[in-house]
Motif scaffolding. Sequence first.
Motif, short mmCIF file in Angstrom:
data_model
loop_
_atom_site.label_atom_id
_atom_site.label_comp_id
_atom_site.label_asym_id
_atom_site.label_seq_id
_atom_site.Cartn_x
_atom_site.Cartn_y
_atom_site.Cartn_z
N TRP A 1 3.25 7.11 4.03
CA TRP A 1 3.80 6.73 2.92
C TRP A 1 4.06 7.70 2.11
CZ3 TRP A 1 7.58 3.27 3.68
CH2 TRP A 1 7.49 2.35 4.63
N ARG A 2 3.12 8.39 1.54
CA ARG A 2 3.25 9.64 0.50
C ARG A 2 4.30 10.49 1.00
NH1 ARG A 2 0.30 10.80 -3.77
NH2 ARG A 2 0.15 8.61 -3.96
N GLY A 3 4.27 10.96 2.21
CA GLY A 3 5.24 12.01 2.73
C GLY A 3 6.56 11.47 3.01
N ALA A 4 6.70 9.98 3.23
CA ALA A 4 7.79 9.37 3.37
C ALA A 4 8.60 9.25 2.22
CB ALA A 4 7.90 8.11 4.01
N GLU A 5 8.04 9.20 1.24
CA GLU A 5 8.50 9.21 -0.27
C GLU A 5 8.88 10.59 -0.64
OE1 GLU A 5 5.63 7.51 -2.90
OE2 GLU A 5 5.75 5.48 -2.40
N ARG A 6 8.29 11.49 -0.32
CA ARG A 6 8.69 12.80 -0.56
C ARG A 6 9.97 13.30 0.02
NH1 ARG A 6 5.32 11.46 -3.56
NH2 ARG A 6 3.62 12.62 -4.55
N ALA A 7 9.87 12.71 1.46
CA ALA A 7 11.26 13.26 2.19
C ALA A 7 12.38 12.44 1.70
CB ALA A 7 10.85 12.84 3.73
N ALA A 8 12.35 11.36 1.43
CA ALA A 8 13.36 10.25 0.71
C ALA A 8 14.13 11.13 -0.69
CB ALA A 8 12.96 8.88 0.39
N ARG A 9 12.94 11.55 -1.57
CA ARG A 9 13.51 12.07 -2.63
C ARG A 9 14.07 13.33 -2.59
NH1 ARG A 9 10.83 9.95 -7.54
NH2 ARG A 9 9.09 8.42 -6.77
N LEU A 10 13.60 14.18 -1.47
CA LEU A 10 13.99 15.51 -1.20
C LEU A 10 15.60 15.42 -0.58
CD1 LEU A 10 13.08 18.28 -1.13
CD2 LEU A 10 12.17 18.14 0.88
N THR A 11 15.94 14.49 0.28
CA THR A 11 16.87 14.55 1.17
C THR A 11 17.95 13.44 0.69
OG1 THR A 11 16.00 12.93 2.69
CG2 THR A 11 15.55 15.15 3.04
N GLY A 12 17.45 12.56 0.00
CA GLY A 12 18.37 11.44 -0.47
C GLY A 12 18.69 10.32 0.43
N VAL A 13 17.89 10.49 1.65
CA VAL A 13 18.07 9.37 2.52
C VAL A 13 16.66 8.94 3.03
CG1 VAL A 13 17.92 9.39 5.17
CG2 VAL A 13 19.43 11.00 3.94
N ALA A 14 16.79 7.46 2.82
CA ALA A 14 15.56 6.61 2.99
C ALA A 14 14.64 6.96 4.30
CB ALA A 14 15.72 5.32 3.33
N HIS A 15 13.22 7.10 3.98
CA HIS A 15 12.69 7.37 5.31
C HIS A 15 11.60 6.10 5.38
CE1 HIS A 15 14.08 11.38 5.05
NE2 HIS A 15 13.33 11.52 6.03
N THR A 16 11.29 5.65 6.63
CA THR A 16 10.09 4.73 6.72
C THR A 16 8.88 5.14 7.58
OG1 THR A 16 9.76 2.56 7.12
CG2 THR A 16 11.09 3.93 8.61
N VAL A 17 7.97 4.35 7.67
CA VAL A 17 6.69 4.88 8.34
C VAL A 17 6.35 3.89 9.47
CG1 VAL A 17 4.22 5.00 8.35
CG2 VAL A 17 5.75 6.25 6.31
N ASP A 18 6.30 4.42 10.62
CA ASP A 18 5.62 3.66 11.87
C ASP A 18 4.34 3.56 11.83
OD1 ASP A 18 4.96 2.63 14.40
OD2 ASP A 18 6.96 3.39 15.24
N ALA A 19 3.81 2.71 11.43
CA ALA A 19 2.43 2.61 11.26
C ALA A 19 1.36 2.79 12.44
CB ALA A 19 1.86 1.43 10.52
N ASP A 20 1.80 2.22 13.69
CA ASP A 20 1.66 2.44 15.02
C ASP A 20 1.39 3.97 15.27
OD1 ASP A 20 0.92 -0.30 15.18
OD2 ASP A 20 2.31 -0.62 16.75
#
Length: 395
Positions: free
Chosen positions: A27-46
């Motif tokens: 999720w930390r990586g997803a937050e970074r990706a979202a801030r960087l691109t302006g596109v929401a990112h989510t995490v597939d926990a499985d």
Amino acid sequence: MTEQIAPADADIGVPTGTAALAIAWAWRGAERAARLTGVAHTVDADRVLAHLLLPLLVGDEVASTHPRPAPAGGYVHTDLIDDDEPLYATLAADRPDADAETLAAIAQECRLPVLPYRELADAGAPTTPADAPHDRDDGGRTRRRVDPRDVTVVDLSAMWAGPLCTMLLAAWGATVITIESPARQDGLRASPRQFSVLAGGKRREGLDLRRAADRARFEHLVAGADVVVESFSQRVMGNLGYPPEGLRRCNPRVVTASLRAFPSDGAEQGWVGFGRGVHAASGLGMLGGAPQPVRFAYPDPIAGLALFAAVLDTLDRADPPCAIEVSLAGPIAALAEGGARPLGAGATDTVQRLRRTVGTDPGSPIVATPGGTPLVRHPMTTVRASIDQTRTTQR
């Protein structure tokens, strides 16, 4: 619809809470990706759990070495090849007064990956890491957007953690060029199914940096890169003539991202080791006075996720740090903050369930979701597992 696997069900032969920590780093990586691109990112926990359990998932599990008693007390973890065994035997025989700490220190002087099993008290109290750069107040400063397709990564990493990071970067959309010396191939090739998963989406070039023509090709690649990722022991890049300042002579704007066993400014700076040995030395390796070896090298996938987040954190800065470092030891320190942890048994059907839900090539667990809210938050990001433990340095 298949029910999502609980993180505790994936704590198979690793400290309890490991799977939850891996998801937190994703999720930390997803937050970074979202801030960087302006596109929401989510995490597939499985898919996170699949990467954590990758050796089990693909059937490439390698048995851990047994803890070895030191002459004067305690135990060490060894990751020795057959050629190293005579030297280790000589060192142990020559120092009958050596406890585990002393024996490990002597072995490290000979560049042998020998690490002591430690109690938490011996490992020192875990420090609360500084918060991640993006979680600080930037004073209203506007960040620039980055298109992943415009990012080029030169990858010198091997084994598990570094290749996981660069696989995630390739899946995110970056161009990743992996350099593998024909004279010293990636040791993970001994686990071909795991190697194949982590090699996905990358271009490979066989370059031996001891040869002039290959060095010229490497420097050409660095000149066009945004990031160089390497996972050598601390002195190797300098010996090759490519410390961070050397790479900046090829490209003044390049970011170097280094993966170490231990932080380069800590007591074990320069020590060599792999994930299972780092577990032994972390303080999580002893419970009730007895060593508890882990089933697989869980610090590697967690460090790979942490390195992915750290690399993304540099890419939207006008003045990115020239060198960042993540250690295998750093991101797992959060596990020790609650005290000693037993190894989890997990659920017996977890691996089979993961094979059904994500297969044996899980891909990236961090997925762009266009049209969603750009800033993704998740309760697990409150786990105290922040970045230095990902140490960022400006040189």
